[in-house]
Design an enzyme around this catalytic site. Structure first.
Site, PDB file in Angstrom:
ATOM      1  N   ASN A  13       0.957  -1.295  -0.001  1.00  0.00           N
ATOM      2  CA  ASN A  13      -0.071   0.223   0.123  1.00  0.00           C
ATOM      3  C   ASN A  13       0.845   1.148   0.067  1.00  0.00           C
ATOM      4  O   ASN A  13       0.363   2.427   0.014  1.00  0.00           O
ATOM      5  CB  ASN A  13      -0.983  -0.073   1.088  1.00  0.00           C
ATOM      6  N   ARG A  14       2.196   1.076   0.263  1.00  0.00           N
ATOM      7  CA  ARG A  14       2.925   2.313   0.181  1.00  0.00           C
ATOM      8  C   ARG A  14       4.398   1.935  -0.303  1.00  0.00           C
ATOM      9  O   ARG A  14       4.781   0.838  -0.249  1.00  0.00           O
ATOM     10  CB  ARG A  14       2.971   3.027   1.294  1.00  0.00           C
ATOM     11  N   GLY A  15       5.361   3.202  -0.510  1.00  0.00           N
ATOM     12  CA  GLY A  15       6.680   2.894  -0.564  1.00  0.00           C
ATOM     13  C   GLY A  15       6.977   1.774  -1.881  1.00  0.00           C
ATOM     14  O   GLY A  15       6.447   1.846  -2.951  1.00  0.00           O
ATOM     15  N   VAL A  51       1.274  -9.844   9.029  1.00  0.00           N
ATOM     16  CA  VAL A  51       2.258 -11.025   8.914  1.00  0.00           C
ATOM     17  C   VAL A  51       2.613 -11.501  10.044  1.00  0.00           C
ATOM     18  O   VAL A  51       2.968 -12.747  10.165  1.00  0.00           O
ATOM     19  CB  VAL A  51       3.222 -10.707   7.832  1.00  0.00           C
ATOM     20  N   TYR A 143      17.499  -6.153  12.295  1.00  0.00           N
ATOM     21  CA  TYR A 143      16.893  -6.074  11.056  1.00  0.00           C
ATOM     22  C   TYR A 143      17.911  -7.068   9.843  1.00  0.00           C
ATOM     23  O   TYR A 143      17.380  -7.799   9.150  1.00  0.00           O
ATOM     24  CB  TYR A 143      17.173  -4.756  10.402  1.00  0.00           C
ATOM     25  N   LYS A 147      17.009 -10.071   7.419  1.00  0.00           N
ATOM     26  CA  LYS A 147      16.847 -10.105   5.951  1.00  0.00           C
ATOM     27  C   LYS A 147      17.824 -10.905   5.773  1.00  0.00           C
ATOM     28  O   LYS A 147      17.895 -11.537   4.372  1.00  0.00           O
ATOM     29  CB  LYS A 147      17.460  -8.551   5.755  1.00  0.00           C
ATOM     30  N   ILE A 176      16.817   3.283  -1.049  1.00  0.00           N
ATOM     31  CA  ILE A 176      15.887   3.818  -2.242  1.00  0.00           C
ATOM     32  C   ILE A 176      14.835   5.256  -1.840  1.00  0.00           C
ATOM     33  O   ILE A 176      14.945   5.508  -0.613  1.00  0.00           O
ATOM     34  CB  ILE A 176      14.690   2.489  -2.271  1.00  0.00           C
TER      35      ILE A 176
HETATM   36  P1  NAD Z   1       7.312   1.122   4.168  1.00  0.00           P
HETATM   37  O1  NAD Z   1       7.602   1.239   5.667  1.00  0.00           O
HETATM   38  O2  NAD Z   1       7.026   2.307   3.378  1.00  0.00           O
HETATM   39  O3  NAD Z   1       6.419  -0.130   3.821  1.00  0.00           O
HETATM   40  C1  NAD Z   1       6.633  -1.254   4.378  1.00  0.00           C
HETATM   41  C2  NAD Z   1       5.261  -1.961   4.341  1.00  0.00           C
HETATM   42  O4  NAD Z   1       5.261  -3.086   5.196  1.00  0.00           O
HETATM   43  C3  NAD Z   1       3.850  -1.126   4.745  1.00  0.00           C
HETATM   44  O5  NAD Z   1       3.083  -1.185   3.698  1.00  0.00           O
HETATM   45  C4  NAD Z   1       3.564  -1.729   6.199  1.00  0.00           C
HETATM   46  O6  NAD Z   1       2.242  -1.743   6.258  1.00  0.00           O
HETATM   47  C5  NAD Z   1       3.785  -3.388   5.833  1.00  0.00           C
HETATM   48  N1  NAD Z   1       4.209  -3.979   6.998  1.00  0.00           N
HETATM   49  C6  NAD Z   1       5.000  -3.555   8.162  1.00  0.00           C
HETATM   50  N2  NAD Z   1       4.672  -4.551   9.168  1.00  0.00           N
HETATM   51  C7  NAD Z   1       3.558  -5.277   8.616  1.00  0.00           C
HETATM   52  C8  NAD Z   1       2.826  -6.659   9.204  1.00  0.00           C
HETATM   53  N3  NAD Z   1       3.038  -6.869  10.481  1.00  0.00           N
HETATM   54  N4  NAD Z   1       1.753  -6.869   8.592  1.00  0.00           N
HETATM   55  C9  NAD Z   1       1.563  -6.472   7.128  1.00  0.00           C
HETATM   56  N5  NAD Z   1       2.331  -5.570   6.642  1.00  0.00           N
HETATM   57  C10 NAD Z   1       3.191  -4.966   7.452  1.00  0.00           C
HETATM   58  O7  NAD Z   1       8.737   0.677   3.538  1.00  0.00           O
HETATM   59  P2  NAD Z   1       9.534   0.449   2.411  1.00  0.00           P
HETATM   60  O8  NAD Z   1      10.761   1.447   2.639  1.00  0.00           O
HETATM   61  O9  NAD Z   1       8.622   0.849   1.267  1.00  0.00           O
HETATM   62  O10 NAD Z   1      10.254  -0.992   2.285  1.00  0.00           O
HETATM   63  C11 NAD Z   1       9.634  -2.207   1.820  1.00  0.00           C
HETATM   64  C12 NAD Z   1      10.448  -3.303   1.942  1.00  0.00           C
HETATM   65  O11 NAD Z   1      11.813  -3.022   1.290  1.00  0.00           O
HETATM   66  C13 NAD Z   1      10.746  -3.351   3.467  1.00  0.00           C
HETATM   67  O12 NAD Z   1      10.796  -4.844   3.690  1.00  0.00           O
HETATM   68  C14 NAD Z   1      12.195  -2.906   3.894  1.00  0.00           C
HETATM   69  O13 NAD Z   1      12.929  -3.765   4.748  1.00  0.00           O
HETATM   70  C15 NAD Z   1      13.037  -3.069   2.285  1.00  0.00           C
HETATM   71  N6  NAD Z   1      13.872  -2.268   2.118  1.00  0.00           N
HETATM   72  C16 NAD Z   1      13.662  -0.617   2.148  1.00  0.00           C
HETATM   73  C17 NAD Z   1      14.709   0.062   1.747  1.00  0.00           C
HETATM   74  C18 NAD Z   1      14.466   1.604   1.774  1.00  0.00           C
HETATM   75  O14 NAD Z   1      15.590   2.262   1.323  1.00  0.00           O
HETATM   76  N7  NAD Z   1      13.370   2.100   1.905  1.00  0.00           N
HETATM   77  C19 NAD Z   1      16.100  -0.536   1.491  1.00  0.00           C
HETATM   78  C20 NAD Z   1      16.320  -1.763   1.704  1.00  0.00           C
HETATM   79  C21 NAD Z   1      15.132  -2.695   2.037  1.00  0.00           C
END
Ligand code: NAD
Length: 237
Positions: A13-15, A51, A143, A147, A176
């Site tokens: 739903n985001r990101g 989850v 974390y 991962k 990102i």
């Molecule tokens: P974000 O916080 O914008 O989105 C995370 C999503 O996970 C949200 O939709 C949230 O509702 C969902 N979520 C969290 N806990 C949950 C739960 N218990 N049940 C169901 N949904 C749940 O994060 P993002 O930056 O878009 O990151 C997305 C993925 O990419 C993550 O796994 C993050 O670790 C990974 N990541 C992000 C970056 C970055 O720079 N943003 C870098 C490396 C990896």
């Protein structure tokens, strides 16, 4: 054009998850995103899912399969959280919360999705990890461990289910452009960018493109792979 497939993106739903979901939808696939609260993003079907709760995952898949009209063919396990803290002060609660969401949560989705994929004798699983899972991160032991665990999960799925037409791969994003990185002080952003050979952060769409490649026909013989999407940041580690 290939046949539309059924896709489920957790935390879509985001990101980054939203960019991944939109990218599949734009390519003509049928997509359901899971979200924890609120409304699904405009133009996408959504189901509620936490989850950290096995029953919620099973119920979400059942609801998603009704909306999709069949089993999930492509699972993108993207939901993730951070609870950073220095090792000596990290509480059990913060360790457990991150492992429970990022690793056990992904496991629950893989377990449920694999049932339908085994029946179909095809399936694509993409787990969203992080370069921190490959190289570690100060203040991010929980974390990083969660991962890194996704790599073992994908490789075990590959060994166990590879003969059933199922692939499982890992993408490991670096920095990102998301709300998280936008909140970093400008100086810090500059320092990080200077360390990245590409000289910039990636867009969420650049991560989505790699996920779609791993879920697409050109990657049919790629499984158990870990693909960093980091502009070269991790080279030499
Ligand atoms: P974000 O916080 O914008 O989105 C995370 C999503 O996970 C949200 O939709 C949230 O509702 C969902 N979520 C969290 N806990 C949950 C739960 N218990 N049940 C169901 N949904 C749940 O994060 P993002 O930056 O878009 O990151 C997305 C993925 O990419 C993550 O796994 C993050 O670790 C990974 N990541 C992000 C970056 C970055 O720079 N943003 C870098 C490396 C990896």
């Amino acid at each position: 054009m290939s046949e539309p497939r059924t896709v489920l993106v957790t935390g879509g739903n985001r990101g980054i998850g939203l960019a991944i979901a939109r990218s599949f939808a734009e390519a003509g696939d049928r997509v359901v995103v899971t979200h924890r609260s609120g409304e699904p993003p405009e133009g996408l079907e959504g189901v509620r899912c936490d989850v950290t709760d096995a029953a919620s995952v099973d119920a979400a898949f059942t609801e998603a399969e009704e909306k999709l009209g069949g089993p999930v063919e492509v699972l993108v396990a993207n939901a993730g959280i951070t609870k950073d803290g220095l090792l000596m002060r990290m509480s059990d609660e913060d360790w457990d919360a991150v492992l429970e969401t990022n690793l056990t949560g992904a496991f629950r989705c893989v377990r449920r999705a694999s049932k339908g994929m085994i029946r179909l004798r095809r399936g694509r699983i993409v787990l969203v990890s992080s370069v921190v899972g490959l190289y570690g991160g100060p203040g991010q032991a929980n974390y990083a461990a969660s991962k890194a665990g996704l790599v073992g999960l994908a490789r075990s799925v590959t060994r166990e289910l590879g003969g059933r037409g199922i692939t499982a791969n890992v993408v490991a994003p670096g920095f990102i452009e998301t709300d998280m990185t936008a909140a970093l002080p400008e100086d810090t952003q500059k320092t990080y960018k200077a360390a990245i050979p590409a000289g910039r952060f990636a867009t969420p769409e650049e991560v989505a493109g790699v996920v779609r490649f791993l879920a697409g026909p050109d990657a049919a013989y790629v499984s158990g792979a870990v693909l960093p999407v980091d502009g070269g940041l991790g080279m030499g580690h």
